[in-house]
Design a protein around this motif. Structure first.
Motif, short mmCIF file in Angstrom:
data_model
loop_
_atom_site.label_atom_id
_atom_site.label_comp_id
_atom_site.label_asym_id
_atom_site.label_seq_id
_atom_site.Cartn_x
_atom_site.Cartn_y
_atom_site.Cartn_z
N UNK A 1 35.24 41.25 -19.13
CA UNK A 1 34.30 40.44 -19.06
C UNK A 1 33.38 40.08 -20.53
N UNK A 2 33.86 40.98 -21.51
CA UNK A 2 33.18 40.68 -22.79
C UNK A 2 34.49 40.67 -23.90
N UNK A 3 34.12 39.65 -24.63
CA UNK A 3 35.27 39.42 -25.60
C UNK A 3 34.93 39.85 -27.06
N UNK A 4 34.80 41.09 -26.92
CA UNK A 4 34.41 41.77 -28.24
C UNK A 4 34.41 43.20 -28.23
N UNK A 5 34.59 43.77 -29.30
CA UNK A 5 34.58 45.34 -29.20
C UNK A 5 35.82 45.88 -29.28
N UNK A 6 36.20 47.35 -28.76
CA UNK A 6 37.38 47.86 -28.93
C UNK A 6 37.88 48.42 -27.47
N UNK A 7 38.94 48.03 -27.10
CA UNK A 7 39.76 48.67 -25.85
C UNK A 7 40.39 49.75 -26.07
N UNK B 1 31.63 47.72 -26.39
CA UNK B 1 31.53 46.43 -27.01
C UNK B 1 30.94 46.22 -28.54
N UNK B 2 30.72 45.20 -29.12
CA UNK B 2 30.29 45.43 -30.29
C UNK B 2 29.02 46.02 -30.65
N UNK B 3 28.11 46.16 -29.90
CA UNK B 3 26.94 46.80 -30.01
C UNK B 3 27.04 48.38 -29.39
N UNK B 4 28.36 48.83 -29.03
CA UNK B 4 28.59 50.28 -28.60
C UNK B 4 28.05 50.52 -27.20
N UNK B 5 28.02 49.40 -26.23
CA UNK B 5 27.94 49.79 -25.08
C UNK B 5 29.16 50.12 -24.33
N UNK B 6 29.46 51.22 -23.71
CA UNK B 6 30.70 51.69 -23.09
C UNK B 6 30.78 51.11 -21.55
N UNK B 7 32.05 50.78 -21.56
CA UNK B 7 32.30 50.54 -19.94
C UNK B 7 32.60 51.62 -19.09
#
Length: 170
Positions: free
Chosen positions: A74-80, A143-149
């Motif tokens: 649901x978020x379009x940023x960061x690293x998968x 995500x871009x602010x390093x919140x982890x799913x």
């Protein structure tokens, strides 16, 4: 520079927690009996404490030693990040980022990619797998602010069996 930043830091009290959003901040100094300072330049700060949500992890064999896997975010940023393992037991997010299975050993395959849009991520193209073997894809996103799913895992995927051909006599 860090000491200078700490010495010049301002603490605000009584404003409560700020919601996840992009905030524009301007300041000025008001001194009783003196002229107020000019307003500062506008600083923009993003507060984001919400982790991405991964959903619909899938996997499919693409050959005897290869498989593909996808997941939606649901978020379009960061690293998968992803790993492919022979166990349905989920690795931790830290293990996935390190390319490990749930026991801390090297996963059968692993990788990562930048996330630039929400929705389905065409991710894992696992290679070097063993034919006719059950695998699971496990995903985690920062995500871009390093919140982890939370970790999301696919159902079982079985690579294709090795094909053998025999010649027919004449």
């Amino acid at each position: 520079k860090a000491a200078e930043d700490a010495a010049n830091a301002l603490t605000f009290t009584g404003i409560g927690a700020l919601a996840d959003a992009t905030w524009n901040v301007r300041m000025r100094i008001e001194r009783p009996g003196h002229a107020n300072s000019a307003w500062s330049n506008t600083e923009t700060e993003t507060i984001d404490t919400t982790a991405p949500t991964l959903s619909s992890p899938t996997g499919a064999p693409t050959g005897e030693t290869t498989a593909s896997a996808t997941v939606s975010t649901n978020e379009g940023n960061g690293t998968l990040y992803w790993v492919v393992t022979t166990s349905a037991t989920q690795p931790t997010g830290t293990q996935i980022k390190a390319g490990q299975n749930h026991l801390g050993a090297a996963a059968s395959d692993s990788g990562s990619q930048a996330v630039t849009a929400s929705g389905v991520q065409a991710t894992a193209i696992a290679e070097g797998l063993t034919a006719a073997t059950v695998y699971y894809a496990h995903f985690v996103q920062d995500d871009a602010l390093l919140n982890t799913s939370a970790v999301a895992s696919s159902s079982a995927v079985t690579t294709s069996a090795v094909r053998t051909f025999t010649s027919g006599g004449d």
